[in-house]
Design a protein around this motif. Structure first.
Motif, mmCIF file in Angstrom:
data_model
loop_
_atom_site.group_PDB
_atom_site.id
_atom_site.type_symbol
_atom_site.label_atom_id
_atom_site.label_comp_id
_atom_site.label_asym_id
_atom_site.label_seq_id
_atom_site.Cartn_x
_atom_site.Cartn_y
_atom_site.Cartn_z
ATOM 1 N N GLN A 168 134.382 55.124 -41.320
ATOM 2 C CA GLN A 168 135.794 55.471 -41.237
ATOM 3 C C GLN A 168 136.155 56.036 -39.858
ATOM 4 O O GLN A 168 137.202 55.707 -39.302
ATOM 5 N N VAL A 216 139.045 49.797 -47.300
ATOM 6 C CA VAL A 216 138.435 50.520 -46.188
ATOM 7 C C VAL A 216 139.393 50.797 -45.035
ATOM 8 O O VAL A 216 139.201 51.762 -44.287
ATOM 9 N N ALA A 243 132.978 52.732 -45.988
ATOM 10 C CA ALA A 243 133.812 53.695 -46.702
ATOM 11 C C ALA A 243 133.393 55.138 -46.437
ATOM 12 O O ALA A 243 134.118 56.066 -46.793
ATOM 13 N N ALA A 282 139.604 54.503 -46.927
ATOM 14 C CA ALA A 282 138.633 54.188 -47.965
ATOM 15 C C ALA A 282 139.067 54.768 -49.305
ATOM 16 O O ALA A 282 139.489 55.911 -49.403
ATOM 17 N N THR A 342 136.222 47.556 -52.428
ATOM 18 C CA THR A 342 136.549 48.889 -51.919
ATOM 19 C C THR A 342 137.492 48.781 -50.724
ATOM 20 O O THR A 342 137.185 48.098 -49.744
ATOM 21 N N ALA A 345 137.322 54.486 -53.066
ATOM 22 C CA ALA A 345 136.247 53.956 -53.901
ATOM 23 C C ALA A 345 136.714 53.567 -55.288
ATOM 24 O O ALA A 345 135.947 52.987 -56.072
ATOM 25 N N SER A 347 139.855 45.086 -47.535
ATOM 26 C CA SER A 347 138.849 45.574 -48.475
ATOM 27 C C SER A 347 137.523 44.872 -48.244
ATOM 28 O O SER A 347 137.478 43.738 -47.741
#
Length: 283
Positions: A260, A107, A255, A278, A105, A280, A230
């Protein structure tokens, strides 16, 4: 008095044993997440800032080892950690495709910059990264490389290749440290040379020199210099003992709105080092 001492001493010893037993249970119950990450997230102080916020929200203690992205991925492959925070998308995707990681993911991001002496002996100021590397090679100006398979080193090799040049690892002017980013910057400063760094670590270096560092930003802002970070959970199917449940919580927190915002709020000398983004969908 002797009788009193004989009576109270066993009680005191028993109390200490009970206390130790309770503390042992507390330690055993403590949720600890082990992470491998890059030197930039550690050197800048970002993780020292995020870890207590993460623990306050989740009760999970974050412990980490900082190294290059290549070595961090290897720690994940070897099941030595539970989660990764790294910044080399191509290597990360291969890691996931090989079955070593899941839930990749995005970020946050910042960018890479080329720094060097204020005098700029190779005359690269304002050039694109590829033009700058060509000029450095042409002038045989000192260039200091991390040479450690980190995300920064991988980006550097990409720029040499994109510039149509081989990595000059046999040239006398090309210095290889095999060390982290701050060490590499300091070596470049000592040798009055150039290097590629992430902006976050440079801001830390700048702060260490009270805003007047020996090396300054000479090249920035072109399309090759984006620096994406990530988070990746180590795959529990590959590493059955990994704490995937804790890794998943860390990814969700980083995330999510709390993580954040924390990333966006982290600053040195009033400057933002990392920018949350972020996504997903970047599994």
């Amino acid at each position: 008095m002797k009788t009193f001492v004989k009576r109270i001493l066993p009680i005191f010893i028993i109390s200490l044993l009970c206390l130790s037993f309770v503390q042992g249970i507390a330690r055993a119950d403590e949720q600890v997440l082990l992470m491998a990450t890059t030197t930039s997230t550690d050197d800048t102080g970002l993780l020292d800032y995020l870890a207590p916020l993460f623990k306050a929200d989740t009760g999970i203690t974050l412990q980490w080892t900082a190294t290059g992205t290549g070595k961090a991925l290897k720690l994940g492959e070897n099941c030595d950690v539970d989660v990764l925070l790294v910044h080399d998308p191509d290597s990360e995707k291969k890691f996931v495709e090989a079955g070593f990681g899941i839930d990749r993911t995005q970020v946050m991001y910042n960018d890479f910059i080329i720094i060097g002496p204020k005098e700029d002996p190779a005359g690269i100021k304002g050039l694109t990264s590829t033009e700058a590397f060509k000029k450095i090679a042409e002038k045989k100006a000192v260039f200091v490389s991390r040479a450690d398979e980190s995300g920064t080193h991988m980006k550097e090799k990409f720029i040499w290749k994109t510039a149509g040049l081989p990595v000059p690892d046999k040239e006398e002017w090309y210095v290889q440290t095999g060390q982290g980013m701050l060490v590499t910057i300091n070596v470049a400063a000592e040798k009055k040379g150039y290097t590629l760094t992430d902006r976050g670590t440079y801001i830390k270096y700048e702060a260490d020199h009270q805003g007047n560092p020996p090396l300054v930003i000479l090249c920035e802002g072109d399309k090759y210099l984006i620096n994406q970070y990530s988070v990746i959970a180590v795959n529990p199917e590959h590493c059955p003992k990994v704490k995937y449940d804790l890794a998943k919580k860390f990814i969700e927190w980083m995330a999510g709105p709390e993580g954040q915002k924390a990333i966006a709020d982290f600053r040195l000398m009033g400057k933002q080092l990392f920018f949350p983004n972020a996504d997903a969908t970047s599994k």
